[in-house]
Enzyme design. Structure first.
Site, PDB file in Angstrom:
ATOM      1  N   SER A   1       2.432   7.256   4.733  1.00  0.00           N
ATOM      2  CA  SER A   1       3.340   7.004   5.823  1.00  0.00           C
ATOM      3  C   SER A   1       4.777   6.709   5.384  1.00  0.00           C
ATOM      4  O   SER A   1       5.691   6.811   6.206  1.00  0.00           O
ATOM      5  CB  SER A   1       2.828   5.823   6.655  1.00  0.00           C
ATOM      6  OG  SER A   1       2.859   4.627   5.894  1.00  0.00           O
TER       7      SER A   1
ATOM      8  N   SER B   1      -0.090   4.913   1.269  1.00  0.00           N
ATOM      9  CA  SER B   1       1.226   5.275   1.818  1.00  0.00           C
ATOM     10  C   SER B   1       2.427   5.061   0.916  1.00  0.00           C
ATOM     11  O   SER B   1       3.528   5.464   1.270  1.00  0.00           O
ATOM     12  CB  SER B   1       1.467   4.516   3.115  1.00  0.00           C
ATOM     13  OG  SER B   1       0.761   5.140   4.143  1.00  0.00           O
TER      14      SER B   1
ATOM     15  N   LYS C   1      11.975   0.521   4.567  1.00  0.00           N
ATOM     16  CA  LYS C   1      11.060   1.183   5.513  1.00  0.00           C
ATOM     17  C   LYS C   1      11.139   0.491   6.874  1.00  0.00           C
ATOM     18  O   LYS C   1      11.258  -0.746   6.942  1.00  0.00           O
ATOM     19  CB  LYS C   1       9.635   1.117   4.939  1.00  0.00           C
ATOM     20  CG  LYS C   1       8.590   1.907   5.713  1.00  0.00           C
ATOM     21  CD  LYS C   1       7.210   1.827   5.024  1.00  0.00           C
ATOM     22  CE  LYS C   1       6.170   2.632   5.782  1.00  0.00           C
ATOM     23  NZ  LYS C   1       4.826   2.603   5.140  1.00  0.00           N
TER      24      LYS C   1
END
Ligand code: GLN
Length: 495
Positions: free
Chosen positions: A158, A182, A78
């Site tokens: 997210s 998330s 990420k």
């Protein structure tokens, strides 16, 4: 072997150890899949040179008989994780051009365990969002579609890029972070597994901070076994993070027996929300039935302060964010706005922050600054902290009464269309987190397991919440649920 990118971590690890494949082959297969999947906008910084170099090194290690758990396995990271010399932008314009001089502890541990980084993954800006629509890179797109409808859907947020990449087999697994859901919400939206460990299990060092008392990293994988393998590599004590726990890391994979005989599973009545879609109700009831058939005892429980969780979260998270994001001032990291003749330091801050932060981030900074301001601190921030203590106590009471894990839906709906919520009140988007934020507020481990499809053919997930530090036991219950649910659906390839 063909389609090596479709393997999970455990399968690929075993094939590597047997000598049936090489890490270079696995990595090349993923790199090809990534290049063919630009339509998903999941990988936003590709690092093929680093990947191939690490894959070659991994093959050498495997040949030498030194193959730690993640050795040679290609994964995505990420964009919130700082990776040395590689753009790490938290999907924000304000960090444009930022290449850290250091590596986050978690991504370093993965690299030390031999994992191969394929690149950086899309996400909501500073991890604020539930649909990956606040990213400076543009939306990440889910590989799933509703029936024959070709409307683009959100992979959730997210960690939307991570979810999309794992679900579309662009990598074997990915890292995510979870401040209010998330990891678990995007995992549920895309039919994959995601676990947020106990607060303090994974070091936060080198992960761009959103809300420091809530943030935790965790794996997003194709199944529960893979989550166990990757979580073990990610967690452990780190002296560089004062909230990281000095606890031994168990062999989580060895705890996956599938035996949950006699375990007590709580069903919290407060999670039965008004207007909850019938298919979510049914999924939840079916999940409880499956755990019961596997030998668990199902008990009704009460978590009375649940209804205050979302408001408390949306005070605490923005408060911490407003403070954490104060460091982006045009001096220390990334981007600085063009200044006009005569502009001073105040103008530089204002212009940089006005053009560097997107709307959602600005909204959070404003809310956070407001709730921390002298006149309102007690009314909002301190009150939210008290509510948080009560929410934590609700869970402690239930666990003290002998409950081993709590079963809830992961999300209030299946994935929705990109752009569908653009006109909605921001609170509509915040409602996505209704089942997940309690877990962050209480610092507990929570895992989302794919458990069924809705009537449009989209994945739905169930969440299991465990006792603090008992991720092994939690993963074992998740494993039993996974075995019973038998979720095997994959998105039909259109990209
Ligand atoms: N959707 C939540 C938010 O926007 C949670 C985000 C997260 O877990 N990083 O704050």
């Amino acid at each position: 072997m063909s389609d090596l990118n479709k393997l999970g971590l455990a399968e690929a690890r075993d094939a590597l150890r047997k000598g049936d494949v090489t890490s270079v082959e696995l990595t090349e297969s993923c790199l090809t899949a990534i290049d063919a999947a630009d339509a998903l906008n999941a990988f936003v910084h590709k690092t093929p040179e680093i990947a191939l170099e690490r894959a070659k090194a991994a093959d050498e290690r495997i040949k030498g008989g030194d193959a730690p758990s993640m050795c040679g396995l290609p994964i995505g990271i990420k964009d919130l994780f700082c990776t040395k010399g590689v753009p790490s932008q938290a999907a924000s314009k304000i960090l444009e051009g930022f290449k850290p001089e250091y590596e986050s502890t978690v991504s370093q541990q993965l690299a030390d365990a031999g994992a191969v980084m394929l690149g950086k993954l899309n996400m909501d800006e500073f991890a604020m969002g539930s649909s990956n629509e606040t990213s400076v890179y543009g939306n990440a797109v889910s590989p799933w579609r509703r029936g024959n409808d070709d409307a683009q859907l959100t992979p959730g947020g997210s960690s939307g890029g991570s979810a999309s990449a794992v679900a579309a087999d662009l990598c074997l697994a990915a890292t995510g972070t979870d401040t209010g859901g998330s990891i678990r919400q995007p995992a549920a939206f895309t039919g994959i597994t995601g676990i947020k460990p106990t607060y303090g299990r994974c070091s936060r060092w080198g992960i761009v901070a959103f809300a420091s008392s809530l943030d935790q990293a965790g794996p997003m994988t194709k199944n529960v076994r893979d989550a166990a393998i990757m979580l073990e590599a990610m967690c452990g004590h780190d002296p560089k993070d004062s909230t990281s726990a000095e606890l031994a890391v168990p062999n989580f994979e060895a705890m996956l027996t599938g035996d949950i005989n006699g375990k007590k599973i709580g069903i919290p009545k407060e999670y039965r929300m008004d207007g909850m879609p019938a298919e979510i109700e049914k999924l939840w009831a079916d999940g409880a039935e499956m755990l019961k058939d596997a030998g668990a005892e199902i008990v009704d429980i009460s978590l009375p302060h649940t209804k205050y969780a979302l408001p408390a979260y949306y005070v605490i998270a923005p408060a911490e964010a407003s403070s954490n994001l104060a460091r982006y001032d045009g001096v220390r990291y990334g981007r600085r706005a063009q200044l006009a003749q005569g502009d001073g330091i105040t103008e530089m801050y204002e212009k940089t922050r006005a053009e560097g932060f997107g709307h959602e981030v600005q909204r959070r900074v404003m809310i956070g600054t407001y709730v921390l301001s002298a006149g309102f601190y007690d009314a909002y921030y301190n009150r939210a902290r008290k509510v948080r203590t009560l929410i934590k106590k609700d869970f402690e009471d239930v666990f003290a009464a002998g409950v081993d894990a709590i079963l809830t839906p992961a999300t209030p709906s299946a994935s929705f269309g990109l752009g569908e919520m653009t006109e909605a009140d921001p609170v509509q988007m915040y409602l996505n987190d209704v089942f997940t934020v309690t877990v962050n507020l209480a610092g507990l481990p929570g895992v989302s397991v794919p458990a069924g499809l809705d009537k449009q053919g989209l994945p739905l997930g169930l969440q299991l919440i465990g006792r603090p530090w008992e991720e092994g036991d939690l993963l074992n219950t998740a494993y039993a649920l996974e075995n019973a649910a038998g979720f095997v659906a994959k998105p039909a390839k259109w990209w």
